[in-house]
Write a protein that holds these residues in place. Structure first.
Motif, short mmCIF file in Angstrom:
data_model
loop_
_atom_site.label_atom_id
_atom_site.label_comp_id
_atom_site.label_asym_id
_atom_site.label_seq_id
_atom_site.Cartn_x
_atom_site.Cartn_y
_atom_site.Cartn_z
N THR A 1 0.84 -1.20 0.00
CA THR A 1 0.00 0.00 0.00
C THR A 1 0.87 1.25 0.00
OG1 THR A 1 -1.77 -1.15 1.16
CG2 THR A 1 -1.78 1.25 1.27
N ASN A 2 1.87 1.26 0.84
CA ASN A 2 2.76 2.43 0.91
C ASN A 2 3.58 2.59 -0.36
OD1 ASN A 2 1.78 3.01 3.45
ND2 ASN A 2 3.46 1.99 4.51
N ALA A 3 3.92 1.49 -1.01
CA ALA A 3 4.66 1.57 -2.27
C ALA A 3 3.82 2.28 -3.33
CB ALA A 3 5.04 0.17 -2.75
N GLU A 4 2.54 2.03 -3.34
CA GLU A 4 1.66 2.71 -4.29
C GLU A 4 1.68 4.23 -4.04
OE1 GLU A 4 -2.20 0.89 -3.97
OE2 GLU A 4 -1.41 -1.08 -4.51
N GLY A 5 1.67 4.63 -2.78
CA GLY A 5 1.73 6.05 -2.45
C GLY A 5 3.05 6.68 -2.87
N ILE A 6 4.13 5.96 -2.67
CA ILE A 6 5.44 6.47 -3.08
C ILE A 6 5.49 6.63 -4.60
CG2 ILE A 6 7.91 5.91 -3.21
CD1 ILE A 6 7.57 4.56 -0.43
N ASP A 7 5.00 5.62 -5.31
CA ASP A 7 4.98 5.69 -6.78
C ASP A 7 4.16 6.88 -7.27
OD1 ASP A 7 6.58 3.47 -7.01
OD2 ASP A 7 4.91 2.07 -7.36
N SER A 8 3.03 7.13 -6.64
CA SER A 8 2.19 8.27 -7.02
C SER A 8 2.92 9.59 -6.80
CB SER A 8 0.89 8.27 -6.22
OG SER A 8 0.10 7.17 -6.55
N ALA A 9 3.60 9.70 -5.67
CA ALA A 9 4.35 10.92 -5.37
C ALA A 9 5.47 11.15 -6.39
CB ALA A 9 4.92 10.86 -3.96
N ILE A 10 6.14 10.08 -6.76
CA ILE A 10 7.21 10.18 -7.77
C ILE A 10 6.64 10.69 -9.09
CG2 ILE A 10 8.85 8.86 -9.18
CD1 ILE A 10 9.22 7.04 -6.66
N LYS A 11 5.52 10.13 -9.51
CA LYS A 11 4.90 10.56 -10.78
C LYS A 11 4.53 12.04 -10.74
CE LYS A 11 3.19 6.03 -12.00
NZ LYS A 11 2.05 5.11 -12.01
N ILE A 12 3.96 12.48 -9.63
CA ILE A 12 3.58 13.91 -9.50
C ILE A 12 4.82 14.78 -9.58
CG2 ILE A 12 2.70 15.62 -7.86
CD1 ILE A 12 0.72 13.39 -6.91
N LEU A 13 5.87 14.41 -8.86
CA LEU A 13 7.09 15.21 -8.88
C LEU A 13 7.72 15.24 -10.26
CD1 LEU A 13 8.59 14.02 -5.50
CD2 LEU A 13 7.85 16.34 -6.02
N ARG A 14 7.72 14.11 -10.94
CA ARG A 14 8.30 14.06 -12.29
C ARG A 14 7.48 14.91 -13.28
NH1 ARG A 14 13.23 12.53 -11.32
NH2 ARG A 14 13.49 10.41 -10.61
N GLN A 15 6.16 14.91 -13.12
CA GLN A 15 5.32 15.74 -14.00
C GLN A 15 5.58 17.22 -13.78
OE1 GLN A 15 1.36 14.37 -13.06
NE2 GLN A 15 1.49 12.65 -14.47
N GLU A 16 5.80 17.60 -12.53
CA GLU A 16 6.09 19.00 -12.22
C GLU A 16 7.44 19.43 -12.78
OE1 GLU A 16 5.66 19.45 -7.99
OE2 GLU A 16 3.49 19.12 -8.06
N CYS A 17 8.33 18.47 -12.98
CA CYS A 17 9.67 18.78 -13.50
C CYS A 17 9.66 18.98 -15.02
CB CYS A 17 10.65 17.66 -13.16
SG CYS A 17 10.96 17.49 -11.39
N SER A 18 8.63 18.42 -15.69
CA SER A 18 8.63 18.51 -17.15
C SER A 18 8.02 19.78 -17.66
CB SER A 18 7.89 17.39 -17.81
OG SER A 18 7.59 16.31 -17.05
#
Length: 71
Positions: free
Chosen positions: A54-71
């Motif tokens: 469950t926590n891995a899913e949250g970490i993956d979501s946070a990574i995706k959001i941060l990567r989108q903000e970087c593009s």
């Protein structure tokens, strides 16, 4: 130049990889315990591993959001 969000995403990815490795090792130990007749302990470990998933899913979501903000 690396932004703060990129750095955070990189660190979260490393944490996620560590979490995957730990989960795999713990799962192997749980199998070993089950083979020796400790079904209750095996079940408890699997329940704890669900929290990691469950926590891995949250970490993956946070990574995706941060990567989108970087593009």
């Amino acid at each position: 130049m690396t932004t703060q969000n990129e750095t955070i995403a990189d660190v979260l990815e490393l944490i996620a990889l560590n979490q995957i490795a730990l989960r795999a090792g713990i799962e192997e130990l749980a199998k070993w315990v089950l083979e020796r007749g400790s079904k209750d302990i095996h079940t408890s470990v699997l329940t704890a591993l669900q929290t990691l998933d469950t926590n891995a899913e949250g970490i993956d979501s946070a990574i995706k959001i941060l990567r989108q903000e970087c593009s």
